[in-house]
Design a protein around this motif. Structure first.
Motif, PDB file in Angstrom:
ATOM      1  N   THR A 113       0.906  -0.933  -0.025  1.00  0.00           N
ATOM      2  CA  THR A 113      -0.047  -0.023  -0.038  1.00  0.00           C
ATOM      3  C   THR A 113       0.313   1.427   0.239  1.00  0.00           C
ATOM      4  O   THR A 113       2.250   1.025   0.756  1.00  0.00           O
ATOM      5  N   GLN A 114       0.432   2.527  -0.107  1.00  0.00           N
ATOM      6  CA  GLN A 114       0.771   3.454  -0.081  1.00  0.00           C
ATOM      7  C   GLN A 114      -0.673   4.230   0.130  1.00  0.00           C
ATOM      8  O   GLN A 114      -1.148   4.493  -0.983  1.00  0.00           O
ATOM      9  N   CYS A 115      -0.437   4.837   0.830  1.00  0.00           N
ATOM     10  CA  CYS A 115      -1.666   6.410   1.382  1.00  0.00           C
ATOM     11  C   CYS A 115      -1.195   7.167   1.236  1.00  0.00           C
ATOM     12  O   CYS A 115      -2.566   8.433   1.341  1.00  0.00           O
ATOM     13  N   GLU A 116      -0.041   7.922   1.767  1.00  0.00           N
ATOM     14  CA  GLU A 116      -0.406   9.010   1.776  1.00  0.00           C
ATOM     15  C   GLU A 116       0.287   9.898   0.563  1.00  0.00           C
ATOM     16  O   GLU A 116       0.383   9.060  -0.499  1.00  0.00           O
ATOM     17  N   ALA A 117      -0.647  10.563  -0.008  1.00  0.00           N
ATOM     18  CA  ALA A 117      -1.700  11.664   1.135  1.00  0.00           C
ATOM     19  C   ALA A 117      -2.579  11.120   1.364  1.00  0.00           C
ATOM     20  O   ALA A 117      -3.431  11.266   2.164  1.00  0.00           O
ATOM     21  N   GLU A 118      -3.323  10.799  -0.368  1.00  0.00           N
ATOM     22  CA  GLU A 118      -5.068  10.900  -0.210  1.00  0.00           C
ATOM     23  C   GLU A 118      -4.876   9.020  -0.752  1.00  0.00           C
ATOM     24  O   GLU A 118      -6.199   8.984  -1.065  1.00  0.00           O
ATOM     25  N   GLY A 248      10.552   7.682  -2.266  1.00  0.00           N
ATOM     26  CA  GLY A 248      11.741   7.227  -1.512  1.00  0.00           C
ATOM     27  C   GLY A 248      11.183   5.890  -0.758  1.00  0.00           C
ATOM     28  O   GLY A 248      11.303   4.510  -0.855  1.00  0.00           O
ATOM     29  N   ALA A 249      10.141   6.710   1.076  1.00  0.00           N
ATOM     30  CA  ALA A 249       9.655   5.709   1.229  1.00  0.00           C
ATOM     31  C   ALA A 249       8.809   6.171   2.234  1.00  0.00           C
ATOM     32  O   ALA A 249       8.307   7.501   2.197  1.00  0.00           O
ATOM     33  N   MET A 250       7.819   5.494   3.214  1.00  0.00           N
ATOM     34  CA  MET A 250       6.910   6.046   3.758  1.00  0.00           C
ATOM     35  C   MET A 250       6.724   5.333   5.411  1.00  0.00           C
ATOM     36  O   MET A 250       7.424   4.294   5.238  1.00  0.00           O
ATOM     37  N   GLU A 251       6.652   6.293   5.628  1.00  0.00           N
ATOM     38  CA  GLU A 251       7.011   5.984   7.708  1.00  0.00           C
ATOM     39  C   GLU A 251       5.413   5.256   7.836  1.00  0.00           C
ATOM     40  O   GLU A 251       5.479   5.575   9.273  1.00  0.00           O
ATOM     41  N   ASN A 252       4.824   4.559   7.280  1.00  0.00           N
ATOM     42  CA  ASN A 252       2.941   3.536   8.056  1.00  0.00           C
ATOM     43  C   ASN A 252       4.200   3.698   9.186  1.00  0.00           C
ATOM     44  O   ASN A 252       4.679   2.595   9.814  1.00  0.00           O
ATOM     45  N   ALA A 283      16.841   6.442   8.548  1.00  0.00           N
ATOM     46  CA  ALA A 283      16.439   7.586  10.087  1.00  0.00           C
ATOM     47  C   ALA A 283      15.251   8.071   9.482  1.00  0.00           C
ATOM     48  O   ALA A 283      14.804   8.345  10.601  1.00  0.00           O
ATOM     49  N   HIS A 284      14.999   9.029   8.435  1.00  0.00           N
ATOM     50  CA  HIS A 284      13.988   9.680   8.161  1.00  0.00           C
ATOM     51  C   HIS A 284      12.594   8.735   8.591  1.00  0.00           C
ATOM     52  O   HIS A 284      11.966   9.999   9.289  1.00  0.00           O
ATOM     53  N   GLU A 285      12.759   8.098   7.519  1.00  0.00           N
ATOM     54  CA  GLU A 285      11.370   7.247   7.725  1.00  0.00           C
ATOM     55  C   GLU A 285      11.061   7.105  10.127  1.00  0.00           C
ATOM     56  O   GLU A 285      10.181   6.957  10.437  1.00  0.00           O
ATOM     57  N   TYR A 286      12.154   6.407   9.834  1.00  0.00           N
ATOM     58  CA  TYR A 286      12.616   5.960  11.522  1.00  0.00           C
ATOM     59  C   TYR A 286      12.072   7.086  12.383  1.00  0.00           C
ATOM     60  O   TYR A 286      10.852   7.192  13.635  1.00  0.00           O
ATOM     61  N   LYS A 306       5.521  18.449   9.716  1.00  0.00           N
ATOM     62  CA  LYS A 306       6.616  17.010  10.026  1.00  0.00           C
ATOM     63  C   LYS A 306       7.402  16.440   8.757  1.00  0.00           C
ATOM     64  O   LYS A 306       8.702  16.022   9.096  1.00  0.00           O
ATOM     65  N   GLU A 307       7.463  16.842   7.864  1.00  0.00           N
ATOM     66  CA  GLU A 307       8.705  16.938   6.836  1.00  0.00           C
ATOM     67  C   GLU A 307       9.626  17.600   6.866  1.00  0.00           C
ATOM     68  O   GLU A 307      11.185  17.345   6.936  1.00  0.00           O
ATOM     69  N   GLY A 308       9.863  19.155   6.956  1.00  0.00           N
ATOM     70  CA  GLY A 308      11.075  19.725   7.367  1.00  0.00           C
ATOM     71  C   GLY A 308      11.123  19.387   8.757  1.00  0.00           C
ATOM     72  O   GLY A 308      12.499  18.841   9.043  1.00  0.00           O
ATOM     73  N   PHE A 362       3.009  18.950  -3.800  1.00  0.00           N
ATOM     74  CA  PHE A 362       3.499  19.565  -3.242  1.00  0.00           C
ATOM     75  C   PHE A 362       4.539  18.561  -1.665  1.00  0.00           C
ATOM     76  O   PHE A 362       5.252  19.220  -1.235  1.00  0.00           O
ATOM     77  N   TYR A 363       5.233  17.606  -2.541  1.00  0.00           N
ATOM     78  CA  TYR A 363       5.578  17.418  -1.660  1.00  0.00           C
ATOM     79  C   TYR A 363       7.180  17.058  -1.881  1.00  0.00           C
ATOM     80  O   TYR A 363       7.666  16.545  -2.988  1.00  0.00           O
ATOM     81  N   THR A 364       7.241  18.952  -2.105  1.00  0.00           N
ATOM     82  CA  THR A 364       8.478  19.504  -2.721  1.00  0.00           C
ATOM     83  C   THR A 364       9.952  19.942  -2.090  1.00  0.00           C
ATOM     84  O   THR A 364      10.007  19.545  -0.543  1.00  0.00           O
ATOM     85  N   VAL A 367       9.313  22.254   0.720  1.00  0.00           N
ATOM     86  CA  VAL A 367       8.579  21.707   1.805  1.00  0.00           C
ATOM     87  C   VAL A 367       9.290  21.275   2.426  1.00  0.00           C
ATOM     88  O   VAL A 367       9.123  21.120   3.473  1.00  0.00           O
ATOM     89  N   TYR A 368       9.566  20.077   1.656  1.00  0.00           N
ATOM     90  CA  TYR A 368      11.362  19.138   2.950  1.00  0.00           C
ATOM     91  C   TYR A 368      12.251  20.230   2.746  1.00  0.00           C
ATOM     92  O   TYR A 368      12.211  20.022   3.621  1.00  0.00           O
ATOM     93  N   GLU A 369      12.984  20.445   2.268  1.00  0.00           N
ATOM     94  CA  GLU A 369      14.811  20.955   2.586  1.00  0.00           C
ATOM     95  C   GLU A 369      14.717  22.684   3.030  1.00  0.00           C
ATOM     96  O   GLU A 369      15.615  22.654   3.685  1.00  0.00           O
ATOM     97  N   PRO A 793      -0.434   8.744 -12.755  1.00  0.00           N
ATOM     98  CA  PRO A 793      -0.362  10.632 -12.964  1.00  0.00           C
ATOM     99  C   PRO A 793       0.808  11.108 -12.035  1.00  0.00           C
ATOM    100  O   PRO A 793       1.759  11.923 -12.350  1.00  0.00           O
ATOM    101  N   GLN A 794       0.979  10.394 -11.013  1.00  0.00           N
ATOM    102  CA  GLN A 794       2.257  10.991  -9.599  1.00  0.00           C
ATOM    103  C   GLN A 794       3.028  10.976 -10.598  1.00  0.00           C
ATOM    104  O   GLN A 794       3.919  12.492 -10.253  1.00  0.00           O
ATOM    105  N   THR A 795       4.237  10.466 -10.733  1.00  0.00           N
ATOM    106  CA  THR A 795       5.598   9.875 -11.114  1.00  0.00           C
ATOM    107  C   THR A 795       5.586  11.000 -12.036  1.00  0.00           C
ATOM    108  O   THR A 795       6.519  11.633 -12.809  1.00  0.00           O
TER     109      THR A 795
HETATM  110  N1  ARG Z   1       5.997  10.451   3.996  1.00  0.00           N
HETATM  111  C1  ARG Z   1       7.113   9.841   2.918  1.00  0.00           C
HETATM  112  C2  ARG Z   1       8.550  10.748   3.511  1.00  0.00           C
HETATM  113  O1  ARG Z   1       8.874  11.624   3.402  1.00  0.00           O
HETATM  114  C3  ARG Z   1       6.538  10.731   1.559  1.00  0.00           C
HETATM  115  C4  ARG Z   1       5.322   9.820   0.833  1.00  0.00           C
HETATM  116  C5  ARG Z   1       4.576  11.170  -0.313  1.00  0.00           C
HETATM  117  N2  ARG Z   1       4.278  10.541  -1.530  1.00  0.00           N
HETATM  118  C6  ARG Z   1       2.858  10.945  -1.683  1.00  0.00           C
HETATM  119  N3  ARG Z   1       2.818  10.113  -2.667  1.00  0.00           N
HETATM  120  N4  ARG Z   1       2.683  11.966  -2.077  1.00  0.00           N
HETATM  121  O2  ARG Z   1       9.396   9.611   3.879  1.00  0.00           O
END
Ligand code: ARG
Ligand code: ZN
Length: 844
Positions: A113-118, A248-252, A283-286, A306-308, A362-364, A367-369, A793-795
């Motif tokens: 699964t990948q649920c973030e964001a919606e 890259g990965a997901m912190e479920n 480390a990030h996901e943990y 959460k991301e910053g 907006f997973y940019t 927002v992150y860096e 669409p996302q990629t």
């Molecule tokens: N929260 C995840 C991370 O920062 C990124 C997942 C974003 N996924 C997405 N489909 N927008 O590691």
């Protein structure tokens, strides 16, 4: 439709608990949901609406009575009782046909699964918003041998497994995995004595690539206890590697899912850079377990909360693991390469955006860096002790909350008594501030006068002054530091700072450690920069001085056909010969500015960048360096030799990076001989891949490419490198043709995001190749984005950002880029994701 931050309203119900049963089948998975809703007194009156997309509703009940909700392609509405009630729904979904990789899908025969964001709304009808938190109990029914979900394991038996997650969480943290998987087990005992079972789950054959990730996980767990006082909170922590993944990965919660490229590692198949990235992402996901999961976001506008913070935390971790200097320099290189163009172009948006059409866009880097930079500035302004106190208060006060940036800033205000209202502009104002500085010297007093100004960005014409922490140190003319680093706090548009009691006019080292994400405009003369390159005690500014000299040298070559600046090269040579300096640091000094950075610099100076001229200048300079340093390079190669068994640690990594830098220069003069020798003897991927890259650049790679293919054709991640490198390292005149040929290769699976990104990321990264004068690069990318949009669409949307700089170039290139973008816009049934990206890039 556009969603606005200002329109936030709470959901009208609380969820007491969620029970999900999954009957897995590739094309007809049944999901049965039992959810207790209770009205939420504080929320405004509203219709009962549950998100739901691409679901076939089999039946729904409220308190055991069948109901017939009103279903649209966005979700359902239904009449519900005034009080508490039990919602039950059964839906059917088709994971095997889910090529968008969002929700429940299949990858290499496994369910994931990948649920973030919606994405959860593609699994069942639900209030799919992060401020609705609930405990989940999950039952999975499947013949697959390994069945995983969030939380702690419950009952299991033939064909089923149950999981219970005691921590309330939003639906975006839900995860499920089912497959024929092998594990790499270990365990960790927390500071308070709780034993946690750790596992990395992989497809059969990948078991040997888990050990490094496991070490990184344990190091992360220890670090978060030591540095932030955060312990893990479940009996198990599972990581799963999947081959088809958009990000890259997901912190479920308790079940992190990783793109296999971000967790699997071995010396033979992974480069040193891969190892470092894997360590950082694990480390990030943990770290998200506390910054993201225990404290989550009220709505998606708060994503940077959460991301910053989590990027900031993972950068602190890497800095502790591998050394702060090199980490800071590489973070700034990355920020300038990815975030600055975003913030200075049509996609510019605040760290906390105020509206969006598709949140996945907006997973940019902003927002992150930039979000992480903002936290670094805050820490610098309040100091380490108050930062620690504020974080303790944040965890204390907001554990279990879906919080906002206001909540975050309030803990700092409460701890320090500061008013952070001006600082908050970092979250709302987009664009990169430009900071200029002038110096004055008068009778023992040295004065720095700064002026800040942020150019307009889309939707924001007028900018206000930001709070800028400017770290400054002063050196006296013999190179000793007379004033150690001091943080000047700039709040006005123009502001002066005095340094008194000096015996001689000093040389200022300004913006040490890159203490604010701004463009520093300083008319220092080359002698002053050379002085800082030789003497600065701040490693970042030492590197920066050399970097600017390199950039200015290249700009002069490009603009005026100047010959290379030998004074700078001699200064650099002195630093390179200093074997007391870290090899990685020395290597970073020689790495020239990227071609897109040069294009950006030319654009800023008011000239139109010519990608071919930029490429030629870089090649000319590299050849010049190789010839000038003909006796130095073999000495450096000798210093860079690693004799001990391979370790992906900072020491060996730095040496290999220096060695590969030397190889890159040597290849300009030896026709590829050293590269061939390194290729033939390499016993790790770092050396093998660098050798192959240089053979490609020397146009001597035919045999090596075939041998590499033969050796690695069954390794998916190494094949991504093989695809990517051929395009990325190609002669710019051939990159498009190479990419085209590779898309016809039997191993080019364009529905796999890693493989697609290998080829087209390689093309985009080949600056002069992508920005080819005849527009062939733009056209090829557009063809494939149009093709991919229906599947994923996302990629597709993420890769559209390759066009964000299109207006920098000449009118011919602009015409081609515009045509490519308009062709994408005209595609029938264009996804919301791509529609939003291309509209913004075209500014329509
Ligand atoms: N929260 C995840 C991370 O920062 C990124 C997942 C974003 N996924 C997405 N489909 N927008 O590691
Ligand atoms: Zn994250």
């Amino acid at each position: 439709t556009t969603v606005y931050l200002a329109d936030y309203t709470p959901f009208g119900w609380r969820i007491e608990d969620v029970h999900l049963t999954f009957r897995l089948a590739p094309h007809a998975t049944r999901v049965l949901a039992r959810i207790h809703f209770a009205p939420c007194q504080l929320a405004p009156q509203q219709e009962f609406f549950l998100h739901g997309e691409e679901l076939r509703l089999i039946g729904a009940k409220i308190d055991g009575q069948e109901v017939t909700p009103e279903v649209t392609d966005k979700g359902l509405t239904c009449a519900v009782p005034a009080g508490r009630f039990l919602w039950e729904a059964e839906v059917e979904i088709d994971p095997a046909n889910n090529t968008a990789l969002e929700g429940l899908y299949m990858s290499g025969g496994m369910y994931c699964t990948q649920c973030e964001a919606e994405g959860f709304r593609k699994i069942t009808f639900y209030p799919d918003r992060p401020d609705v938190m609930a405990t989940f109990t999950v039952r999975i029914e499947s013949a697959m041998p390994v069945l995983l979900s969030n939380g702690n394991p419950g009952a299991s038996g033939d064909g089923f497994a149950e999981w219970h997650d005691p921590w309330p969480k939003p639906a975006y943290l839900f995860a499920l995995v089912a497959g024929d998987l092998r594990n790499h087990p270990d365990s960790f005992t927390t500071k308070s004595g709780h034993k946690v079972d750790l596992n990395i789950w992989v497809r059969p054959g990948d078991e040997g690539k888990c050990a490094f990730g496991m070490q990184a996980l344990k190091a992360s767990m220890t670090w978060d206890e030591d540095v932030y006082g955060r312990e893990y909170d479940l009996d198990v922590f599972n990581i799963v590697a999947v081959d088809d993944f958009n990000m890259g990965a997901m912190e479920n919660k308790g079940l992190n899912i990783f793109n296999s490229s971000c967790v699997l590692a071995s010396p033979e198949t992974s480069t040193d850079d891969n190892f470092e990235r894997i360590e950082a992402i694990i480390a990030h996901e943990y770290f998200h377990n506390w910054t993201g999961n225990r404290i989550t976001c009220r709505d998606w506008f708060q994503l940077c909360l959460k991301e910053g913070l989590t990027v900031y935390r993972d950068s602190q971790f890497t800095s502790d693991m591998r050394g702060p200097e090199v980490k800071r320099i590489s973070d700034v290189i990355d920020l300038r390469a990815r975030q600055f163009p975003e913030d200075q172009g049509p996609l510019s948006h605040p760290v906390r955006p105020e509206s969006f059409q598709e949140i996945n866009n907006f997973y940019t880097a902003t927002v992150y860096e930039k979000g992480a930079e903002v936290i670094g500035m805050l820490k610098r302004l309040v100091g380490d002790d108050d930062y620690a106190r504020a974080l303790d208060l944040y965890f204390d006060r907001h554990d279990g909350d879906a919080a906002t940036i206001e909540d975050w800033l309030k803990v700092f205000e409460d701890v320090t008594g500061r008013d952070l209202s001006q600082f908050k502009r970092w979250y709302s104002q987009s664009g990169t501030p430009r900071l200029s500085v002038s110096e004055a010297w008068d009778n023992g007093t040295f004065t720095l006068t700064f002026e800040q100004h942020t150019p307009p960005t889309p939707g924001q014409a007028d900018k206000l002054p930001q709070v800028l922490p400017i770290a400054v140190g002063l050196l006296n003319p013999n190179g000793d530091e007379v004033v150690p680093t001091r943080v000047l706090e700039m709040t006005e548009a123009k502001q002066s700072f005095d340094f008194t009691g000096l015996s001689a006019r000093p040389v200022a080292s300004i913006l040490r450690e890159f203490s604010a994400p701004v463009v520093l405009e300083r008319d220092a003369d080359p002698q002053q920069r050379a002085f800082l390159l030789a003497h600065d005690t701040d490693a970042f500014n030492r590197w920066e001085a050399g970097h600017i000299l390199a950039r200015d040298c290249l700009l002069a070559m490009i603009r005026d056909g100047a010959t290379p600046d030998t004074a700078w090269l001699d200064g650099l040579e002195t630093v390179l010969r200093d074997s007391t300096l870290d090899p990685d640091f020395r290597q970073m000094l020689v790495a020239l500015p990227s071609q897109s950075e040069l294009a950006q610099a030319l654009h800023e100076q008011g000239s139109t960048p010519d990608p071919d001229a930029i490429y030629d200048a870089v090649m000319t300079l590299r050849l010049f360096m190789a010839e000038r340093w003909a006796d130095l390079l073999p000495k450096l190669a000798e210093e860079a030799r690693v004799t001990a068994p391979y370790q992906p640690d900072a020491e060996q990594t730095g040496k290999r990076a220096l060695g590969n830098m030397v190889l890159g220069l040597l290849t300009h003069t030896d026709g590829g001989a050293a590269a061939q020798a390194q290729f033939d003897s390499a016993d790790n991927m770092t050396l093998q891949l660098a050798a192959l890259a240089n053979l490609i650049r020397a146009d001597k790679a035919k045999a090596a490419l075939a041998a590499f293919y033969d050796q690695w054709k069954d390794d998916r991640l190494v094949m991504d490198k093989w695809f990517g490198l051929q395009v990325g390292a190609a002669d710019p005149g051939k990159a498009v043709e190479v990419a085209k040929a590779l898309t016809a290769h039997e191993k080019f699976d364009w529905t796999n995001p890693n493989r697609f990104r290998a080829v087209f990321g390689g093309l985009i990264g080949n600056h002069a190749g992508f920005h080819r004068k005849d527009g062939a690069g733009y056209a090829l990318l557009a063809d494939w984005l149009i093709k991919l949009d229906d599947k994923n669409p996302q990629t597709t949307a993420r890769m559209c950002s390759a066009f964000q700089t299109w207006t920098r170039y000449d009118s011919g290139r602009q015409t081609h880029a515009k045509a490519a973008l308009e062709r994408i816009m005209a595609k029938p049934n264009l996804s919301r994701d791509v529609n939003e990206m291309v509209s913004r890039i075209l500014a329509i």
